[in-house]
Every structure is written in structure tokens, then in C-alpha cells.
Design a protein around this motif. Sequence first.
Motif: not given
Lengths: 560, 311
Positions: A344-354
Amino acid sequence: MTKLSVDEIAQIEQPLPGAPNNWKRFFSFSTDHKVIGIQYLVTSFFFFLVGGIFAMIIRGELITPEADLLDRAVYNAMFTMHGTVMLFLWTFPSLVGLSNYLVPLMIGAKDMAFPRLNAAAFWMVPVFGVILMASFLVPGGPSQSGWWAYPPVSLQNPTGNLINGQVLWMLAVAISGVSSIMGAVNFVTTIARMRAPGMTWFRMPVFVWTVFAAQIIQLFGLPALTAGAVMLLFDLTVGTSFFDPAKGGDPVLFQHFFWFYSHPAVYVIILPIFGIFSEIFPVYARKPLFGYKVVAISSLIITGLSGIVWVHHMFASGTPGWMRMVFMATTMLISVPTGIKVFAWVATIWGGKLRLNTPMLFALGGLVMFVFAGVTGIMLASVPFDIHVNNTYFVVGHFHYVIYGAVVMGMYAALYHWFPKMTGRMYSEGLGKLHFVLTFMGTNLNFFPMHPLGLQGMPRRVASYDPEFAFWNVVASLGAFLLGMSTLPFILNMIGSWVQGEAAPKNPWRAIGLEWLVSSPPTVENYEELPIVVAEPYGYGKTEPLVANPDRLEVAHESH
Amino acid sequence: MTLMNIRTTLNLGIIAIALALISLWMGQQAYSWFPPQASAEAVLVDQLFSFLVTLGTFIFLGVVGTLTYAVLFQQAGKYDFSDGPHIEGNVTLEIVWTAIPFVLVIWIAGYSYQIYDQMSILGPMEHVHGGMATAETAPPMESAAPISGQKPIEPIDVYARQWAWEFHYPQSAITSTELHLPNRQRIKLALHSEDVLHGFFVPAFRVKQDIIPGQIIEFEFTPIREGRYRLRDSQYSGTYFAAMQTDVVVESPEDYQQWQATVATQAPTAAYNRAFDEYQRAHNPISTGWKIVEPAPPPIVNAPSVQVSTP
């Protein structure tokens, strides 16, 4: 019976040292959860440094194969006190401190359910800290039986004194247990009963869920440990024989009592860190937490499973084969809810604006090391492999990746992230990044070498070792010293920024959460008017208000 | 659009295959991280570990690779204060990543159970042999083959005390402070402790068992490689814990018989004991004067170990 009017009640003021912006409140019996939270954090960080010095002494001894730096007895006292201090005086109280600060703010409460109990629980920490440190001064020195205090070694009392290091150790641990139970009652009640209007269970931030899950463990687990410790204390002081095989007792029974709590205790520690990850990744990736409800519920599943896995610490002990097999299966099951969270954390980060500022760096570093620790954890759950590496440095490496790699890194992430809220000041980003680089390098240098050492068969808790193990031990020791140094930029940053940092706005990270709707630092009772929550906690990417009354949470005219 | 999808699938497939190859390679490397494989059990444990390393590498690289990609290529621009897409979850994805670990867990646990069953090292309260296969049924491997169908030798008594190892061979009524074992025979030990918990641990054999005072624990394994290995105390036993080490000597059955015959003629003498020696000399420059448990006197045995410099 005198009757007080509402006005008169309103005029009764808080005891003075508790007044906001008075630094003396941090040295008083304040009942403000925010003061208590910071008291916990600062006290426990002091003991973190103490435990760290013990660790560097241990690594100093282990930089050469021979036992040449310390007396063997002193070495044994060092690793016993290192483990005890790091768990009971750093990890537990620091997390309780963070939870104390954040939970009432996050659920929209003015304070914890039982503020006086809260303060009393905190003030037990310095008390048992002093007792534990005082054990260096009694004849025979402090406890030398490891933080497990397995009998019969813990029952051997070579000094013959009634007051010895082992007795003081048990006293300290018992007080710590009482303090933790008081805290647990307080947290569970607060979260169940004190939520703001509209703050339903599935609108709570995941951090609150994880604190709830963790504190339930304290409630069911600590009684077992306390009972075991009391029986051990009786064996040692008044000559009962619960665990003394020479008199018909059963030393393995103690191991069951001990691990029935002390394994779940690992989840008491790691669950709030999962909560921190779940708070920080959405903020710095600008995306909602992926699968919020499942992540929240998986905390409770971990709580449930945590109660039925303790024998995996005893695969090489006096346990029959069938028991080893059953607990292997339950232990491995824990990886399912944990895996859900990691993905879930990986999917949260993925495609975000880090945005890679210090809290995000620490959280990412912590996540990477946690995944590594998870892999070695599954290996350890496998009985045949565990039989080989049980009680070797492989285990030490594994749990330091959890406790330092994930927990300390997560803790640092949280401290940076909420530092503006707690102090009203911004920290130095440059020092923060330096701190991250040193910590990440130090952690891996220090703890990675322990894995090959364990595979090669180096037992843990040894003051001396065969020369074949020298190479990796030198690397680990250098890593430990680097790790010791890595705390310096942090201390400099925290003190310097608190004293003269830039003033922090309400919400410097544009984060979503009740605590970011009030001033930094919040006023004594947090909310003038209780927030009315109207949305789920991670509304990144859409413009939806979190509360119905954002302008009425505080008194409009802010006068300082 | 479909072209894009095909490309994505293709890319993912290539990445997965690359990860799988790296993982398999790591799994093969894993064998070299251990001490020599000196027992049939070691062969089994190393196989299991190689499998775990392969799986673990795949998962670790998968997660960390994804994170690394995001960190490298998905950072917000300096002045980009917008949010990412509002994605709350994906039920299919969540079911998949719950199911996969679940299946993996069953696989790993099942495989581990099989290996444990084959090792059949006994341990406490497991005296019934209910048709359990033993290490003889290890996968067809040249070295383990001749062991098939063997009964264990007469149990050797292992005595652990603070801080010495002592071995009694009932067959020839001799005693020693280093453990001699015949190669390629099922060994049975009876583990005794006279004071506190100790642990019998021979890294080259990959076997370990805590020794519990007041209990006699039977323990079995099969050495398959001649040589001299270390035997360490693996359960913390007090002040001189680290010094409680000795050697295991695996030799051909003929040499083993020969050794027993020779030793039987030797009068018992006091063996060198590191803990006792250190305690008597108290040679450590930094002494605190903390009173500690006194080490037991050196064991008096027919075959004292060749004095080795245990640190």
C-alpha cells in the motif's frame, strides 16, 4: 456542599507551571498531553544516547577477537543494559510520547481521557531510569543476564546480597510495566471515547489506528510478563522455585511467560511506525493512502496474530517438534497483513509528486530497511533455518534492521515532520539531510555485517570470538561509531532550530489532518470549538474540506 | 492505446524475468555464505536457505526497484504545488497482493516442514519415531547415500556446565573434552546440563539445541565430512559464556575406533579450561571486582582437547 457557578469554575486557573509558553512547564507535573508528549520524547532521547554509548562500548570490545577492552562481566552488563535501556527507556517511551502528542490532536480531542494518569505514567519513566542506572553502583554491578533475564542464570546471585543488580533490574522493569499499562488504558479509552463529532472509526488517520492496535497488545500482553517477572523476583529474593530446576521449577516456563509479551511488544513498537509511514507518504507524495481501510484493519489483524507467535523465539529451546511447526505457520502468516501495508505504501508513492525533504527521506530509508528485515524475518520463521541461526548474530542483525532501520528511522521521520507543530519553529533542512545520510550509512554498515557473521555461526552475546569473524566485526564496529556520530547533527538541529528557527505556520507541509488546522504549537486545550469532521483523512488530489468549522477551531484573535 | 498496453506488459515481463534471473543467481551464491557442509542436515538447511534467498531477493528488489524508480523519476517540480491523482485504492490489486503472500507463506511453510521432517533431529519430547523419515532420505546426493537405513550409534553423553564441555562415550567408558564422531553414521547425543541453560551448536552441522538443566534431551544428526569443527555454547550462560567452545572431530569409523582404543589406555587428567584459567589468573587489566559465579574446575578426562587458543 458549596455550589460553584459556571463563571467561578471558569476562573479557576490551570496550575501555573502548566501555562503555555512557559518553559518551566516541561519540568512540572503538567497534565497537558502535548507537554507530556515532549517530556517523554526528550527524556527517552537522553536514554537513547545512554544506550548508544553502551552500544559503542560493546562494539569497541568486539572490534578485536579477544576479550581485551572490558572485563567479561562488564561486557555482559553492557549488553544487558544496552538492550534494557533501548527498549524500556527509549523505544517504548519515545513512541508513547509521540502518540501522546498526536492522538488527541488527530482525533479532535482537547486532551487524553485521563490527564493525571497520563502525567503519573510519564513521571515513572525517570524513576525507573534512575533505579536502572543506580544498579551500576551496587556491589556486583548491574544485571548481567541479558534483557531476557532467563533463569537459572538470572537466579544465580554470586554476591549473596538481597539488593543486587538483578533485583533492581526487575524492579525497574516492573515499574516500566505499570507505567505502560497506565498509558495503554489511557490511549484505548481516549481513542474509543474522545473522538470529535464526525470522527468515525473510518475517518481516523492510520496513525491513530496503529496506536489503538498497539495499546491493545499492551493490555493483554503485559500481565503475562509482569506475572513472570514477579515469580522470578520471588525465586531470587525469597527462595520460591517457580523457575529453578534445582528445586523442581521449570526454566522453560519463564521463557513462555516472557515471550508471550515480549514478542507482541515488537508490534507495540512497529505498529505506530507503520502509522507514521502511513501519515508521511501521502503528504510528501501528494496522494491519498492507497487502500486506507485495508491498511487500517490490517493493524488489528497484526494485533490478533501477535498473540499466537511467541514460540518462534524458542525454536531451539525446550519445545517439541509439533509446537515448532505450529508456530512457524502462525509466524509466517504475519507477513500477509504486513505485506498489505508495504504494498500500500509503495502504491501510495507510485505516480505521486514526491518531495524529498528530511521526513520523506527518513521514511523511505526506513521502509527499505524494513523490507530487508521482513525478508530475513520470514527466513527466521522457517524452523530448520532458524535452528542454525537461532541465538547468532543473524538474529541480532535482523532485529536491529527492524528496531534501528525501521523504528528509529521512522521516529526521526516523525520528529522532523511534526517538529514545526510541536515547537512552532522550522528545522534546518540541510542538517536534516546530513543526518539522514549519516544514519542510513551507519545503520547499514553496522547491522548488515551481522548477517554473514550469523550464517557463519557467531553466537550473540559473546565478549570474544574466533579470529575468522574479525573482518565483518570491524566493519560493524566502524558503522556503530558512525551511527553514534550521526546523532550530532540531529541534536544540533533540534536545539538550534527550537531556539532560533524560523517561525512555523499552521501547516508548513500542506498536509491534511486536524493537527494542521490549528496554530503551531497548538494552545493548551488544542481546540476552542471541537472540529466537526466531514471527510476521510487523506483527501489529496481533490478539494474537499476536512472539517465543517475550520475557522472556529481557535479563538480568532491570536495574541501571544 | 492497446499498443501502449502491450509495451507496458512487455516491459514488465522483461523486468520480471531479469529480477528472477538475479534472484536465482543470488540463491546459488547463498551456499557460499555458510561454513562447510559437514552434516546431512547442513545439506538440507542450505537448500532451504537458498530457496528463501531466491524468493527474498525477488521481493526485495521488486519493492526497492519500484521505490527507486519513483524517487528518480516522479519528483515534483520545484514550483509544482499541485497534488497527484486522487487514487484511493484498487480492489483487484489489493486482493492480488493479499493472495500472493498468502500462497508464498503456505509454500515456504510446507517446504520448511518437509525439511524439518527429513532432518528429524529429535529434540525434547519427541521420542516417538512415528514413521518419520530421517536425514537419510535427503535428496539423492552422493555423500548421503551410504547412510541409508542406519540406526544411530549408542548415545554419547554431553555434559555442559559453567563453563566446560565434557563428553562420555558409554561404549568404551572413556571421557573427553573434545567431541569425536565417526563419519557417515547417525549420531545420537544425550544432552545434560548441570547448572544453567546452555546450547549445543555446531555451525558446520547447522544443528542446535538448548540444553536444559533437569532434563536429558536426545539429539540426532549425521556427519558427512571428516574434519575439525567448532562446537559453541549458543544459549547465554553467564560470565565466561563466550569462552565455552571446543572442537568436534569427525573421523572415519576406523580412526574413531582407533582413537577410542588409544584413549582408553590413558589415565584421566585435568583438561585445559579457558574460563577456569582466566578466573584463576584474573589477568584482565581492568577489573571491577564484581563478584561472579566461580567456574567449575577443569574436567578430568581421558582425552583432554589439544589446547587451542580460544579468544
